[in-house]
Design a protein around this motif. Structure first.
Motif, short mmCIF file in Angstrom:
data_model
loop_
_atom_site.label_atom_id
_atom_site.label_comp_id
_atom_site.label_asym_id
_atom_site.label_seq_id
_atom_site.Cartn_x
_atom_site.Cartn_y
_atom_site.Cartn_z
N HIS A 38 -12.44 57.71 -29.96
CA HIS A 38 -11.90 56.41 -30.37
C HIS A 38 -12.68 55.85 -31.55
N MET A 66 0.18 41.84 -20.05
CA MET A 66 -0.95 42.68 -20.40
C MET A 66 -2.25 42.13 -19.79
N VAL A 125 -0.42 48.83 -20.29
CA VAL A 125 -1.34 48.34 -21.32
C VAL A 125 -1.57 49.43 -22.36
N VAL A 156 -0.55 49.01 -26.22
CA VAL A 156 -1.54 49.05 -27.30
C VAL A 156 -1.17 50.13 -28.31
N TRP A 157 -0.73 51.27 -27.81
CA TRP A 157 -0.34 52.36 -28.71
C TRP A 157 0.80 51.92 -29.62
N ALA A 213 1.67 48.92 -30.42
CA ALA A 213 1.20 47.89 -31.34
C ALA A 213 0.46 48.53 -32.52
N LEU A 214 -0.35 49.55 -32.24
CA LEU A 214 -1.10 50.21 -33.31
C LEU A 214 -0.14 50.90 -34.28
N LYS A 256 -6.20 46.05 -35.43
CA LYS A 256 -6.06 47.39 -34.86
C LYS A 256 -7.37 47.86 -34.24
N LEU A 278 -7.99 46.18 -30.94
CA LEU A 278 -7.16 46.76 -29.86
C LEU A 278 -7.77 48.06 -29.36
N VAL A 279 -8.20 48.91 -30.31
CA VAL A 279 -8.79 50.19 -29.90
C VAL A 279 -10.05 49.95 -29.08
N TYR A 310 -9.17 48.02 -25.52
CA TYR A 310 -8.36 48.67 -24.48
C TYR A 310 -8.61 50.17 -24.40
N ARG A 352 -13.01 45.63 -22.85
CA ARG A 352 -12.57 44.39 -22.22
C ARG A 352 -12.94 44.36 -20.73
#
Lengths: 325, 133
Positions: free
Chosen positions: A308, B1, B20, B24-25, B27-28, B64, B67-68, B71, B76
């Motif tokens: 990641h 979410m 989730v 997220v994927w 959204a990215l 972005k 988010l990575v 999640y 988080r």
């Protein structure tokens, strides 16, 4: 550290993966993750130095970045971003599969993640190869792009034979004086060029047969530069001249520094992608052996974090390198 | 979410819900398409704000990246101390870039004349000042 009380009663005999220097599996897991985050912090600092070089150079020489952005394909870069994001998703899903004990799904997802890495490297290879052939490189390997050869596919191999100015074809001292330059018009440099590249060249005046340029051992039949001697503005573009050709001709100094930054940053990133694929392969081999389950999945989690981070760095590299102007 | 804080046998295991992850994927992917599409819009010519291109692209990259990190990297749901380590690293990168930029903008134009056309060169280098009458 958030140590739960529930795990304290687990004995080392029941948990073969628990190292003797840890009290509980939870402590071991937390320590491993903390160590990984510290390592990721050093990775961010490593790339931070390169981002700093980028920021300073872009602040001082925006014209170089705007010019160099003509040669970066934002669609290819965008596709590569999507490929990496998808492989990041399969990796995150893989961690979930490991946590839930879905061994088969985990193996498939790790395989997909490696495929994503391979796809990324494949597209990167296409981009690198084009830049290599077109002379869009660092330092002295950079070739002037004023004739537009990099943007015409298939021309790449034919450049450089007396058209693109390279190291030795630099004009000599008196050629840079405007007066001398006017007399020193080159023979038609369009001869033998593809029409697209020829159209990018400014109009020139023919010179007599046998005219030499330079003096002493530097004397040559090859005119000093395709667009005129250094210090002289190229002639006004013809009416049918397009905007791109004009932008290409107005090449700023030291474009090679952009490509030095580009290859350093994307190269180091690509190295991380390769290392990541090897690590995922190792985790995949262990997953096939059946090492992971809801009680032990630390390697999957930690390699996932690494993957990641590779994605994260690309998320910033992409707009900074590809989406200029 | 909303995060799934279900308790597991091992307290440190937090399984991110599939919804989730997929969200997220998507959204990215969406943000990537948006940032590439927006790069063809020249905000400098459009509304006279050329910095919007860079700021917009970087803003999307920050979203972005968040988010990575939050999640996909589980930050988080995780020990906040790991987030602290990350923020420290980012803070030092910001210091490095910020202070270097401040320095570069003051020194560089004097070093090599006409070398950084984007910057306003000083009126006259101290050595070239015309002699006082």
């Amino acid at each position: 550290m958030s140590h739960g009380a529930g795990a304290a009663d687990l004995h080392h005999e029941e948990r073969p993966e628990l190292q003797h220097h840890f009290e509980t599996p939870e402590q071991q897991f937390e320590s491993g993750k903390f160590g990984m985050w510290v390592f990721l912090a050093t990775e961010i600092l490593l790339f931070g130095g390169l981002f700093c070089a980028y920021a300073v150079y872009r602040a001082l020489h925006p014209e170089v970045f705007v010019y160099a952005s003509l040669f970066l394909d934002r669609v290819l870069g965008g596709i590569n971003t999507l490929v990496l994001i998808c492989s990041s998703f399969t990796m995150a899903w893989g961690v979930r599969a490991a946590q839930l004990g879905q061994r088969r799904l985990l193996i498939v997802l790790l395989g997909l993640t490696i495929l994503g890495g391979l796809g990324f490297m494949g597209i990167k290879y296409v981009e690198y190869e084009h830049k290599w052939k077109a002379g869009l490189l660092w330092g002295t390997h950079y070739r002037s792009q004023a004739d537009g050869h990099a943007l015409h596919h298939g021309d790449a191999g034919t450049e450089g034979h007396g058209v693109a100015p390279d190291g030795h074809a630099e004009p000599d001292g008196h050629a840079s004086e405007p007066g001398a330059a006017a007399e020193q018009a080159a023979p038609d440099p369009r001869a033998g060029l593809p029409p697209a590249a020829a159209a990018a060249l400014p109009p020139t005046v023919p010179v007599p047969e046998g005219r030499t340029f330079g003096d002493g051992e530097n004397a040559s039949l090859i005119p000093p530069a395709a667009v005129g001697p250094v210090g002289v503005r190229p002639p006004e573009p013809a009416e049918d001249d397009d905007d791109l050709a004009r932008r290409l001709r107005n090449e700023p100094r030291n474009v090679h520094l952009f490509f030095g930054i580009y290859f350093t940053m994307t190269g180091l990133h690509a190295l991380h992608v390769i290392v990541g694929m090897i690590l995922i392969g190792y985790v995949m081999a262990r997953a096939i052996r059946g090492d992971f389950g809801p009680r032990y999945f630390t390697p999957v989690d930690i390699v996932g974090l690494y993957w990641h981070l590779v994605d994260l760095i690309w998320i910033f590299l992409f707009p900074l390198l590809y989406l200029i102007e | 979410m909303t995060p799934d804080h279900a308790s597991h046998a091992d307290a440190h295991v937090h399984v991110v819900p599939m919804k989730v992850l997929v969200g997220v994927w998507l959204a990215l992917v969406l943000l990537t398409v948006v940032t590439v599409a927006a790069s063809w819009v020249d905000f400098g010519h459009l509304i006279g704000e050329p910095w919007l291109n860079l700021a917009g692209a970087l803003g999307i990259a920050v979203i972005k990246g968040s988010l990575v990190v939050l999640y996909f990297m589980h930050l988080r749901y995780e020990n906040p101390f790991h987030g602290f380590v990350l923020m420290i690293a980012l803070a030092f990168v910001a210091l490095l870039i910020g202070i270097t930029l401040l320095d570069a903008e003051t020194v560089q134009p004097n070093l090599i004349p006409d070398y950084a056309p984007a910057l306003e060169a000083p009126a006259a280098p101290p050595g070239d000042a015309p002699p006082a009458p």
